[in-house]
Design a protein around this motif. Structure first.
Motif, PDB file in Angstrom:
ATOM      1  N   ALA A 147       0.833  -1.201   0.000  1.00 28.06           N
ATOM      2  CA  ALA A 147       0.000   0.000   0.000  1.00 28.06           C
ATOM      3  C   ALA A 147       0.870   1.255   0.000  1.00 28.06           C
ATOM      4  O   ALA A 147       1.955   1.276   0.579  1.00 28.06           O
ATOM      5  CB  ALA A 147      -0.899  -0.005   1.228  1.00 28.06           C
TER       6      ALA A 147
ATOM      7  N   PRO B 260      -3.992   3.744   3.298  1.00 26.32           N
ATOM      8  CA  PRO B 260      -5.352   3.372   2.893  1.00 26.32           C
ATOM      9  C   PRO B 260      -6.108   2.617   3.988  1.00 26.32           C
ATOM     10  O   PRO B 260      -7.339   2.597   3.992  1.00 26.32           O
ATOM     11  CB  PRO B 260      -5.148   2.472   1.678  1.00 26.32           C
ATOM     12  CG  PRO B 260      -3.713   2.505   1.347  1.00 26.32           C
ATOM     13  CD  PRO B 260      -2.956   3.200   2.422  1.00 26.32           C
ATOM     14  N   TYR B 261      -5.363   2.017   4.906  1.00 26.52           N
ATOM     15  CA  TYR B 261      -6.014   1.218   5.952  1.00 26.52           C
ATOM     16  C   TYR B 261      -6.087   1.958   7.292  1.00 26.52           C
ATOM     17  O   TYR B 261      -6.366   1.371   8.328  1.00 26.52           O
ATOM     18  CB  TYR B 261      -5.281  -0.120   6.127  1.00 26.52           C
ATOM     19  CG  TYR B 261      -3.774   0.026   6.250  1.00 26.52           C
ATOM     20  CD1 TYR B 261      -3.173   0.233   7.470  1.00 26.52           C
ATOM     21  CD2 TYR B 261      -2.974  -0.015   5.103  1.00 26.52           C
ATOM     22  CE1 TYR B 261      -1.808   0.396   7.578  1.00 26.52           C
ATOM     23  CE2 TYR B 261      -1.597   0.153   5.195  1.00 26.52           C
ATOM     24  CZ  TYR B 261      -1.025   0.358   6.433  1.00 26.52           C
ATOM     25  OH  TYR B 261       0.321   0.539   6.526  1.00 26.52           O
TER      26      TYR B 261
ATOM     27  N   VAL C 138      -9.257   7.616   4.097  1.00 24.73           N
ATOM     28  CA  VAL C 138      -9.185   8.005   2.679  1.00 24.73           C
ATOM     29  C   VAL C 138     -10.559   8.388   2.128  1.00 24.73           C
ATOM     30  O   VAL C 138     -10.653   9.153   1.180  1.00 24.73           O
ATOM     31  CB  VAL C 138      -8.633   6.886   1.761  1.00 24.73           C
ATOM     32  CG1 VAL C 138      -7.136   6.782   1.869  1.00 24.73           C
ATOM     33  CG2 VAL C 138      -9.288   5.564   2.011  1.00 24.73           C
TER      34      VAL C 138
ATOM     35  N   MET D 169      -5.189  -3.348  11.684  1.00 22.05           N
ATOM     36  CA  MET D 169      -5.593  -3.966  10.421  1.00 22.05           C
ATOM     37  C   MET D 169      -4.384  -4.235   9.555  1.00 22.05           C
ATOM     38  O   MET D 169      -3.418  -3.499   9.582  1.00 22.05           O
ATOM     39  CB  MET D 169      -6.541  -3.023   9.655  1.00 22.05           C
ATOM     40  CG  MET D 169      -7.952  -3.042  10.194  1.00 22.05           C
ATOM     41  SD  MET D 169      -9.065  -2.087   9.151  1.00 22.05           S
ATOM     42  CE  MET D 169      -8.535  -0.426   9.507  1.00 22.05           C
ATOM     43  N   ASN D 170      -4.465  -5.280   8.757  1.00 23.27           N
ATOM     44  CA  ASN D 170      -3.418  -5.571   7.798  1.00 23.27           C
ATOM     45  C   ASN D 170      -3.373  -4.487   6.726  1.00 23.27           C
ATOM     46  O   ASN D 170      -4.418  -3.987   6.329  1.00 23.27           O
ATOM     47  CB  ASN D 170      -3.731  -6.901   7.090  1.00 23.27           C
ATOM     48  CG  ASN D 170      -3.051  -8.052   7.763  1.00 23.27           C
ATOM     49  OD1 ASN D 170      -2.783  -8.012   8.960  1.00 23.27           O
ATOM     50  ND2 ASN D 170      -2.781  -9.076   7.001  1.00 23.27           N
TER      51      ASN D 170
ATOM     52  N   PHE E   7      -3.575  -2.784   3.280  1.00 20.53           N
ATOM     53  CA  PHE E   7      -4.194  -3.113   1.998  1.00 20.53           C
ATOM     54  C   PHE E   7      -4.219  -1.846   1.164  1.00 20.53           C
ATOM     55  O   PHE E   7      -4.049  -0.744   1.674  1.00 20.53           O
ATOM     56  CB  PHE E   7      -5.613  -3.659   2.185  1.00 20.53           C
ATOM     57  CG  PHE E   7      -6.534  -2.772   2.964  1.00 20.53           C
ATOM     58  CD1 PHE E   7      -7.147  -1.670   2.372  1.00 20.53           C
ATOM     59  CD2 PHE E   7      -6.799  -3.028   4.315  1.00 20.53           C
ATOM     60  CE1 PHE E   7      -8.002  -0.856   3.101  1.00 20.53           C
ATOM     61  CE2 PHE E   7      -7.649  -2.208   5.048  1.00 20.53           C
ATOM     62  CZ  PHE E   7      -8.249  -1.118   4.440  1.00 20.53           C
ATOM     63  N   GLN E   8      -4.386  -2.025  -0.140  1.00 16.97           N
ATOM     64  CA  GLN E   8      -4.576  -0.838  -0.973  1.00 16.97           C
ATOM     65  C   GLN E   8      -6.056  -0.689  -1.285  1.00 16.97           C
ATOM     66  O   GLN E   8      -6.797  -1.673  -1.295  1.00 16.97           O
ATOM     67  CB  GLN E   8      -3.734  -0.901  -2.242  1.00 16.97           C
ATOM     68  CG  GLN E   8      -4.104  -2.027  -3.176  1.00 16.97           C
ATOM     69  CD  GLN E   8      -3.576  -1.788  -4.598  1.00 16.97           C
ATOM     70  OE1 GLN E   8      -3.243  -0.683  -4.975  1.00 16.97           O
ATOM     71  NE2 GLN E   8      -3.512  -2.866  -5.367  1.00 16.97           N
ATOM     72  N   LEU E   9      -6.481   0.559  -1.476  1.00 21.05           N
ATOM     73  CA  LEU E   9      -7.896   0.843  -1.714  1.00 21.05           C
ATOM     74  C   LEU E   9      -8.043   1.516  -3.068  1.00 21.05           C
ATOM     75  O   LEU E   9      -7.439   2.545  -3.312  1.00 21.05           O
ATOM     76  CB  LEU E   9      -8.437   1.767  -0.618  1.00 21.05           C
ATOM     77  CG  LEU E   9      -9.939   1.996  -0.681  1.00 21.05           C
ATOM     78  CD1 LEU E   9     -10.662   1.031   0.255  1.00 21.05           C
ATOM     79  CD2 LEU E   9     -10.302   3.420  -0.296  1.00 21.05           C
TER      80      LEU E   9
ATOM     81  N   GLN F 144     -10.572   3.246  -5.915  1.00 22.71           N
ATOM     82  CA  GLN F 144     -11.842   3.978  -5.886  1.00 22.71           C
ATOM     83  C   GLN F 144     -12.349   4.243  -7.298  1.00 22.71           C
ATOM     84  O   GLN F 144     -12.216   5.358  -7.816  1.00 22.71           O
ATOM     85  CB  GLN F 144     -11.683   5.290  -5.108  1.00 22.71           C
ATOM     86  CG  GLN F 144     -11.389   5.046  -3.633  1.00 22.71           C
ATOM     87  CD  GLN F 144     -11.418   6.332  -2.832  1.00 22.71           C
ATOM     88  OE1 GLN F 144     -10.416   6.992  -2.674  1.00 22.71           O
ATOM     89  NE2 GLN F 144     -12.583   6.704  -2.341  1.00 22.71           N
TER      90      GLN F 144
END
Lengths: 174, 296
Positions: free
Chosen positions: A2, A22-23, A68, B1-2, B4-6, B8
């Motif tokens: 990420a 992002p998390y 985000v 939390m692990n 991650f990429q988000l 959109q």
């Protein structure tokens, strides 16, 4: 892996930006980036209301909301309602009615009560209990909190009777 | 939390193409209230999430079509449903069920589509939608399909959705005149806990007898189920206490409750019986006040 993403949004009326993972949750980002220590993670499951934040006019649990996703949004915390010297009517009412003991849940209670009174200017005891059932006070100051919401409702009605719009009445009067 | 990429995406097509991958860790996220809990507890550790938030303007409408069918946009929040005059006019049972679901903040964020796609048997809308013969419209790279709710919910946290598909509409057919109903939920722990048993019941009377009954049970079972045996038993009967009692016995005998922290299988079976009987009584009584919800 990420990458950091830069988000731009309005925080208590002021344009801001922050690079976030992002998390990262909204409560984490507001505390880390802007020292918004009124926004508190307690249960981390959306049940207790200590992390209540307004995003585009809707109360959300900051612990269940990805930072985000507030890119481009209007974000409000209790810091945006009033200051120590100039409290908002809901804040004043909580002080006057002693609607807290330790105060940990209070910012969330005030955010939620503020939203309730915008939707319903004259709630009954039952309506207050129902609307605020997702805000927990472990000191159990519930009777005083309910009294504070009624007191705040009176103050807001007086404000609107004096010509303020409901949207400006909830803010501290400067 | 692990970490991650988000992603959109801006359009449904873009979202579907991002989801069209062999990588099982790429998953869609709407409101995220349920997924965030799964990620925090590490039950779910995605590498990539596809946020549907930017599709909201085109997929959150709540409207009646020309045939009088109700359409719930999958990205409508549960609060949108709760406050929709269109929904309240269609059936107050949905409106009132939303009022007792979790809390205002969760309802502000959680979506209709996420509520269904999660496949959690404790959700409040599925038994109601199932009793109302709702259908779920699904889009994927291969095209569109429409699936009735009993086929959509295939089991405990599982649905008929492929990983690369998204819900694009939820359609509730226009209700027949005179159908009144209720949704009754029983919470074994705190009042705002997930239900241990949920019962949606609707009845339509004609000439002093039950012309039509619809009963769906959720939460106690591994997925919401329509109790067609109970429904056909009631058809043509006078709505007397004995008939509802017998229907409730049939309901309890026909379900297979799962034991968990909210109760043993046997205890839940007993609760199903009580809830079905009360829900039928309330559905009948609701004829005069046009529907309602009870919370035990």
């Amino acid at each position: 892996m990420a990458e950091l993403q830069t988000i731009r949004f309005r925080l208590n009326g002021r344009p801001v930006e922050l690079a976030v993972q992002p998390y990262e949750t909204l409560v984490e980002a507001l505390r880390r980036g802007f020292q918004m220590y009124s926004v508190r993670e307690s249960c981390g499951q959306g049940l207790c209301g200590c992390c209540t934040v307004n995003v585009d006019g809707r109360a959300v649990s900051g612990c269940l909301y990805l930072a985000v996703l507030v890119d481009g949004c209007d974000v409000q915390t209790v810091e945006g309602l009033g200051t120590l010297n100039q409290l908002s009517p809901v804040q004043e009412a909580f002080v006057e009615c002693e609607g807290f003991q330790c105060g940990f849940c209070t910012p969330g209670m005030i955010m939620m009560a503020t939203q309730l009174l915008q939707e319903n200017p004259d709630p009954t005891d039952e309506e207050i209990k129902h609307y605020m059932s997702g805000n927990l006070c472990r000191c159990a100051a519930y009777p005083e909190i309910i009294a504070a919401v009624h007191r705040a409702a009176e103050k807001l009605r007086a404000q609107t009777a004096a010509g303020n719009t409901p949207a400006t009445a909830i803010m501290a009067q400067r | 939390m692990n970490p991650f990429q988000l992603l959109q995406p801006e359009t449904l097509e873009e979202a579907l193409s991002l989801l069209n991958t062999d990588d099982p860790s790429v998953r869609p996220v709407a409101g995220g209230t349920a997924l965030m809990l799964m990620m925090k507890s590490k039950v779910f550790t995605p590498h990539t999430l596809v946020s549907l938030q930017r599709l909201k303007p085109s997929l959150s409408g709540i409207r009646l079509d020309d045939a009088g069918d109700l359409h719930l946009g999958p990205l409508a929040s549960l609060r949108d449903v709760e406050r929709s005059p269109v929904v309240a006019e269609f059936t107050p049972v949905i409106t009132q069920a939303m009022q007792t679901l979790s809390n205002v903040r969760v309802r502000n964020v959680a979506t209709v589509g996420g509520h269904l796609a999660h496949g959690d048997p404790h959700m409040d809308l599925p038994p109601i939608l199932m009793a109302l013969d709702a259908r779920v419209r699904i889009s994927g790279q291969a095209g569109e399909r429409e699936v009735a709710l009993p086929e959509f919910l295939t089991g405990y946290y599982t649905t008929v959705l492929n990983p690369s598909e998204l819900i694009t509409d939820v359609v509730v057919p226009a209700l027949p005149n005179g159908l009144s109903g209720t949704y009754l939920k029983y919470t074994a722990l705190s009042a705002d806990d997930w239900p241990m048993c949920g019962v949606a019941a609707f009845v339509r009377m004609q000439g002093g007898v039950v012309a039509e009954a619809r009963v769906a049970v959720s939460a106690a079972t591994e997925r919401p189920v329509r109790l067609t045996g109970v429904e056909s038993f009631l058809r043509g009967r006078r709505p007397a206490a004995e008939a509802f009692e017998e229907a409730a016995e049939l309901a309890a005998a026909g379900v297979h409750p799962l034991a968990d922290i909210r109760g043993s299988s046997g205890y839940k079976r007993e609760i199903v019986k009580v809830c079905v009987r009360r829900a039928l009584e309330q559905a009948l009584a609701a004829r005069t006040r046009n529907g309602g919800v009870a919370h035990e």
